[in-house]
Design a protein around this motif. Structure first.
Motif, mmCIF file in Angstrom:
data_model
loop_
_atom_site.group_PDB
_atom_site.id
_atom_site.type_symbol
_atom_site.label_atom_id
_atom_site.label_comp_id
_atom_site.label_asym_id
_atom_site.label_seq_id
_atom_site.Cartn_x
_atom_site.Cartn_y
_atom_site.Cartn_z
ATOM 1 N N GLN A 17 -44.152 -60.620 -9.885
ATOM 2 C CA GLN A 17 -44.117 -59.584 -8.889
ATOM 3 C C GLN A 17 -44.176 -60.164 -7.225
ATOM 4 O OE1 GLN A 17 -47.258 -57.041 -9.576
ATOM 5 N NE2 GLN A 17 -45.917 -55.446 -10.769
ATOM 6 N N ARG A 18 -43.457 -59.421 -6.588
ATOM 7 C CA ARG A 18 -43.414 -60.031 -5.247
ATOM 8 C C ARG A 18 -44.946 -59.549 -4.669
ATOM 9 N NH1 ARG A 18 -37.574 -58.097 -3.352
ATOM 10 N NH2 ARG A 18 -36.487 -59.417 -4.683
ATOM 11 N N SER A 19 -45.506 -60.300 -3.704
ATOM 12 C CA SER A 19 -46.471 -59.873 -2.933
ATOM 13 C C SER A 19 -46.679 -58.380 -2.547
ATOM 14 C CB SER A 19 -46.910 -60.810 -1.564
ATOM 15 O OG SER A 19 -45.907 -60.657 -0.746
ATOM 16 N N GLU A 20 -45.230 -57.800 -1.848
ATOM 17 C CA GLU A 20 -45.554 -56.614 -1.446
ATOM 18 C C GLU A 20 -45.664 -55.483 -2.799
ATOM 19 O OE1 GLU A 20 -41.884 -55.986 0.702
ATOM 20 O OE2 GLU A 20 -42.530 -57.428 2.494
ATOM 21 N N GLU A 21 -45.061 -55.725 -3.886
ATOM 22 C CA GLU A 21 -45.158 -55.032 -5.095
ATOM 23 C C GLU A 21 -46.436 -55.255 -5.638
ATOM 24 O OE1 GLU A 21 -42.246 -56.296 -7.849
ATOM 25 O OE2 GLU A 21 -40.438 -55.544 -6.480
ATOM 26 N N ALA A 22 -47.126 -56.178 -5.604
ATOM 27 C CA ALA A 22 -48.509 -56.319 -5.984
ATOM 28 C C ALA A 22 -49.546 -55.554 -4.981
ATOM 29 C CB ALA A 22 -49.023 -57.843 -5.995
ATOM 30 N N LYS A 23 -49.204 -55.685 -3.974
ATOM 31 C CA LYS A 23 -50.236 -54.864 -3.021
ATOM 32 C C LYS A 23 -50.280 -53.490 -3.282
ATOM 33 C CE LYS A 23 -50.514 -58.441 0.673
ATOM 34 N NZ LYS A 23 -50.328 -58.430 2.150
ATOM 35 N N ALA A 24 -48.855 -52.939 -3.345
ATOM 36 C CA ALA A 24 -48.683 -51.418 -3.454
ATOM 37 C C ALA A 24 -49.234 -50.952 -4.846
ATOM 38 C CB ALA A 24 -47.152 -51.441 -3.520
ATOM 39 N N PHE A 25 -49.113 -51.911 -5.857
ATOM 40 C CA PHE A 25 -49.656 -51.494 -7.273
ATOM 41 C C PHE A 25 -51.412 -51.504 -7.382
ATOM 42 C CE2 PHE A 25 -51.819 -53.130 -11.035
ATOM 43 C CZ PHE A 25 -51.247 -52.079 -11.915
ATOM 44 N N VAL A 26 -51.795 -52.436 -6.567
ATOM 45 C CA VAL A 26 -53.441 -52.347 -6.327
ATOM 46 C C VAL A 26 -53.861 -51.395 -5.285
ATOM 47 C CG1 VAL A 26 -55.122 -53.686 -5.469
ATOM 48 C CG2 VAL A 26 -53.511 -54.974 -6.762
ATOM 49 N N SER A 27 -53.026 -50.895 -4.604
ATOM 50 C CA SER A 27 -53.474 -49.945 -3.779
ATOM 51 C C SER A 27 -53.517 -48.582 -4.435
ATOM 52 C CB SER A 27 -52.526 -49.747 -2.456
ATOM 53 O OG SER A 27 -52.812 -50.801 -1.651
ATOM 54 N N ALA A 28 -52.387 -48.509 -5.229
ATOM 55 C CA ALA A 28 -52.194 -47.142 -6.156
ATOM 56 C C ALA A 28 -53.411 -47.226 -7.159
ATOM 57 C CB ALA A 28 -50.869 -47.024 -6.439
#
Length: 241
Positions: free
Chosen positions: A43-54
């Protein structure tokens, strides 16, 4: 140069391969097969951050976005767990009888047919064995002070006592087995099968077991049997009744 006949054969072969591929896909769909998943990619860093936030929003719905971002800036994230608090069940203590109810039920009264000295002799033998175990065998070289201290805290039900001194001359000489001990009196059965109630106040009692004689000053002994085990007595007696 391709002849029209060769071109037709090439088209037919291509169409056959295409039809066979469609048939295989159709059979796979019917039997529950799925096409192979695409190759794994990180996963890209942006996708990972979005997943963790959700994920954190779903896990901690009561927290605001700013608080979640503050949590993310730390090393460890503790997810909230809303467990139901178990209520401690209070144990109900069994209600004991009142003094009035005990008197009405006659719990401490001995029936006339049971008021015989011979019936309580086995109780006296049990008491002697109990005192021997309590005093480590009552050896001849045992210290009298140790024996005296043990007897003052011991259970006296079954002991043979004698009134040696008293302000009331009629009590002097009474000897018998202790049937019941109360705070202020001893209930004793004598050799002639008579139950005597002797007060502790102003009386001196003597106990004899295996050659050891112990004196009890009743005026200093006005406690219940259960209270004496935690009481500290002075080994030096008093000559006053």
């Amino acid at each position: 140069m391709r002849t029209p006949e060769a071109a037709w054969r090439i088209k037919a072969a291509a169409g056959g391969r295409r039809s066979r591929l469609q048939a295989v896909r159709a059979r796979g769909h019917v039997s529950g097969l799925r096409p192979a998943p695409p190759p794994w990619r990180p996963q890209r860093s942006e996708e990972a951050k979005a997943f963790v936030s959700a994920f954190l929003k779903r896990s901690m719905p009561k927290m605001k976005d700013e608080a979640i971002q503050d949590v993310l800036s730390r090393k460890a994230v503790i997810l909230e767990h809303y467990a139901r608090k178990r209520k401690k069940q209070k144990r109900k203590k069994p209600k004991s009888f009142t003094a009035k109810q005990r008197r009405e039920m006659r719990l401490f009264e001995i029936e006339p047919e049971q008021q015989r000295y011979a019936i309580f002799l086995p109780l006296h033998e049990l008491w002697k064995q109990y005192i021997r175990d309590l005093c480590y065998g009552l050896k001849p070289d045992a210290q009298p002070q140790m024996v005296q201290a043990k007897l003052l805290k011991a259970d006296l039900h079954g002991a043979i006592v004698t009134v040696t001194k008293s302000k009331c001359p009629s009590y002097v000489g009474i000897t018998g087995i202790i049937l019941q001990e109360f705070k202020h009196v001893f209930k004793i059965i004598t050799r002639d099968d008579k139950v005597k109630v002797v007060p502790k106040l102003n009386n001196v009692f003597s106990l004899e077991i295996d050659g050891f004689i112990s004196y009890i000053y009743g005026s200093k002994f006005q406690f219940r049997a259960s209270e004496r085990s935690a009481k500290k007595f002075k080994l030096k007696g008093t000559i006053d009744l």
